[in-house]
Scaffold this motif. Structure first.
Motif, PDB file in Angstrom:
ATOM      1  N   ASP A 185      -4.281 -72.483 -19.267  1.00 45.66           N
ATOM      2  CA  ASP A 185      -4.590 -73.641 -18.422  1.00 45.66           C
ATOM      3  C   ASP A 185      -3.877 -74.902 -18.925  1.00 45.66           C
ATOM      4  O   ASP A 185      -4.505 -75.933 -19.185  1.00 45.66           O
ATOM      5  CB  ASP A 185      -6.122 -73.841 -18.407  1.00 45.66           C
ATOM      6  N   SER A 186      -2.556 -74.826 -19.072  1.00 45.02           N
ATOM      7  CA  SER A 186      -1.856 -75.932 -19.741  1.00 45.02           C
ATOM      8  C   SER A 186      -0.521 -76.257 -19.081  1.00 45.02           C
ATOM      9  O   SER A 186       0.086 -75.445 -18.406  1.00 45.02           O
ATOM     10  CB  SER A 186      -1.633 -75.573 -21.217  1.00 45.02           C
ATOM     11  N   TYR A 187      -0.074 -77.520 -19.296  1.00 41.72           N
ATOM     12  CA  TYR A 187       1.256 -77.974 -18.891  1.00 41.72           C
ATOM     13  C   TYR A 187       2.261 -77.580 -19.980  1.00 41.72           C
ATOM     14  O   TYR A 187       1.909 -77.496 -21.154  1.00 41.72           O
ATOM     15  CB  TYR A 187       1.334 -79.507 -18.821  1.00 41.72           C
ATOM     16  N   GLU A 188       3.532 -77.440 -19.586  1.00 40.31           N
ATOM     17  CA  GLU A 188       4.555 -77.350 -20.624  1.00 40.31           C
ATOM     18  C   GLU A 188       4.686 -78.730 -21.270  1.00 40.31           C
ATOM     19  O   GLU A 188       4.616 -79.750 -20.598  1.00 40.31           O
ATOM     20  CB  GLU A 188       5.866 -76.847 -20.027  1.00 40.31           C
ATOM     21  N   TYR A 189       4.832 -78.739 -22.576  1.00 41.53           N
ATOM     22  CA  TYR A 189       4.648 -79.965 -23.366  1.00 41.53           C
ATOM     23  C   TYR A 189       5.547 -81.119 -22.961  1.00 41.53           C
ATOM     24  O   TYR A 189       5.167 -82.284 -23.044  1.00 41.53           O
ATOM     25  CB  TYR A 189       4.822 -79.667 -24.863  1.00 41.53           C
ATOM     26  N   TYR A 190       6.762 -80.821 -22.479  1.00 45.82           N
ATOM     27  CA  TYR A 190       7.699 -81.894 -22.133  1.00 45.82           C
ATOM     28  C   TYR A 190       7.387 -82.525 -20.779  1.00 45.82           C
ATOM     29  O   TYR A 190       8.036 -83.479 -20.371  1.00 45.82           O
ATOM     30  CB  TYR A 190       9.144 -81.394 -22.166  1.00 45.82           C
ATOM     31  N   ASP A 191       6.392 -81.987 -20.068  1.00 43.22           N
ATOM     32  CA  ASP A 191       6.005 -82.559 -18.772  1.00 43.22           C
ATOM     33  C   ASP A 191       4.863 -83.565 -18.892  1.00 43.22           C
ATOM     34  O   ASP A 191       4.418 -84.106 -17.875  1.00 43.22           O
ATOM     35  CB  ASP A 191       5.590 -81.439 -17.803  1.00 43.22           C
ATOM     36  N   TYR A 192       4.381 -83.803 -20.103  1.00 41.42           N
ATOM     37  CA  TYR A 192       3.262 -84.745 -20.271  1.00 41.42           C
ATOM     38  C   TYR A 192       3.749 -86.009 -20.975  1.00 41.42           C
ATOM     39  O   TYR A 192       4.502 -85.934 -21.947  1.00 41.42           O
ATOM     40  CB  TYR A 192       2.119 -84.093 -21.072  1.00 41.42           C
ATOM     41  N   ALA A 219      -5.825 -83.454 -21.594  1.00 40.49           N
ATOM     42  CA  ALA A 219      -4.859 -82.523 -21.009  1.00 40.49           C
ATOM     43  C   ALA A 219      -4.583 -81.414 -22.022  1.00 40.49           C
ATOM     44  O   ALA A 219      -4.753 -81.592 -23.226  1.00 40.49           O
ATOM     45  CB  ALA A 219      -3.562 -83.236 -20.644  1.00 40.49           C
ATOM     46  N   HIS A 220      -4.162 -80.259 -21.491  1.00 40.74           N
ATOM     47  CA  HIS A 220      -3.775 -79.126 -22.333  1.00 40.74           C
ATOM     48  C   HIS A 220      -2.271 -78.946 -22.213  1.00 40.74           C
ATOM     49  O   HIS A 220      -1.725 -78.965 -21.100  1.00 40.74           O
ATOM     50  CB  HIS A 220      -4.483 -77.845 -21.880  1.00 40.74           C
ATOM     51  N   ILE A 221      -1.600 -78.756 -23.334  1.00 42.37           N
ATOM     52  CA  ILE A 221      -0.149 -78.563 -23.310  1.00 42.37           C
ATOM     53  C   ILE A 221       0.212 -77.276 -24.039  1.00 42.37           C
ATOM     54  O   ILE A 221      -0.538 -76.811 -24.902  1.00 42.37           O
ATOM     55  CB  ILE A 221       0.609 -79.760 -23.929  1.00 42.37           C
ATOM     56  N   ARG A 222       1.380 -76.717 -23.678  1.00 39.47           N
ATOM     57  CA  ARG A 222       1.818 -75.492 -24.353  1.00 39.47           C
ATOM     58  C   ARG A 222       3.318 -75.549 -24.598  1.00 39.47           C
ATOM     59  O   ARG A 222       4.056 -76.246 -23.898  1.00 39.47           O
ATOM     60  CB  ARG A 222       1.478 -74.255 -23.528  1.00 39.47           C
TER      61      ARG A 222
END
Length: 254
Positions: A185-192, A219-222
């Motif tokens: 349930d996360s965004y790719e890290y460079y999109d935040y 937010a959750h990042i990956r």
């Protein structure tokens, strides 16, 4: 405790002071009880002192200890023949000094490998992170492997040790965005956007973050995993995220 070393050379590994240094290297309970730790190497000792630590004993190969005694004390090789005992510092949340505008904080939950924590501190020093907060730690801040892996970062990076609950309250009170690094349930890290006040939170490699952090997150990042293995070392992951935050903060919008 002797702050001024005599010039008499210590020749016996059974000397009480030598045995005390060895015990400090080996026992986290003794480090906590006495508020003392051991640092090896001329560069590390100078950096430790420059960062405001009080050195209470120094041992120099062939000056006040013999090679046999030095070898008994040293935790690792190639330490330029210098070992010192220093006083620990307090690592409370209240003692942290953060940037007033948009601090960047790395939070590690239940990190168990001192080498990983040391490597994160080394990257934090290099990337200009404001602080590292260690929650519910399974190692102490002055473990010799941690000091070695941090290359002195443990002395210069503002660091606090607390519970996860205390850390969450600390971040929320200051309006610092909480980003949890997780695969689900996360965004790719460079999109935040990491330019505002941000805390990047990472868990252990084996179990990841606990639910209290997942629920507290803004937010959750990956980090995308394109190979067959789905896990990077936590210190590598932390370095990637620190430098992405640094990249965003240094990019001038046109």
């Amino acid at each position: 405790m002797h702050s001024n070393m005599e010039e008499t050379i210590i020749t016996s590994v059974q000397n009480a002071r030598i045995k005390h240094v060895v015990a400090l290297q080996q026992k986290s309970s003794l480090r906590r009880e006495e508020g003392l730790f051991v640092v090896e190497g001329q560069r590390e000792i100078e950096h430790c002192r420059a960062c405001g630590y009080e050195i209470v004993e120094e041992y120099v190969l062939n000056k006040n200890v013999t090679p046999q005694v030095y070898e008994k004390m040293a935790y690792r090789g190639s330490t330029e023949g210098m070992i010192a005992v220093a006083k620990c510092k307090e690592h409370s949340l209240a003692a942290l000094t953060l940037s007033p505008s948009h601090p960047l904080i790395i939070v590690l939950e239940s990190v168990e490998k001192p080498g990983n924590l040391g490597a994160v501190l080394r990257s934090a020093e290099a990337s200009g992170v404001d602080a590292v907060i260690v929650c519910d730690p399974l190692t102490d801040m002055y473990n010799p492997n941690l000091i070695r892996a941090s290359i002195g970062g443990v002395f210069s990076v503002p660091t606090a040790v607390c519970t996860s609950q205390e850390c969450i309250a600390f971040l929320k009170e200051r309006g610092i965005k909480i980003l949890t690094a997780q695969l689900q349930d996360s965004y790719e890290y460079y999109d935040y956007d990491m330019r505002p006040a941000t805390a990047i939170v990472m868990g252990t490699e084996s179990t990841g973050l606990t639910d209290q952090w997942r629920q507290a997150a803004d937010a959750h990042i990956r980090i995308p995993m394109l190979g067959r293995l789905d896990s990077l070392n936590v210190s590598v992951s932390a370095a990637i995220l620190m430098y992405e935050a640094l990249r965003q903060r240094r990019t001038v919008k046109k």
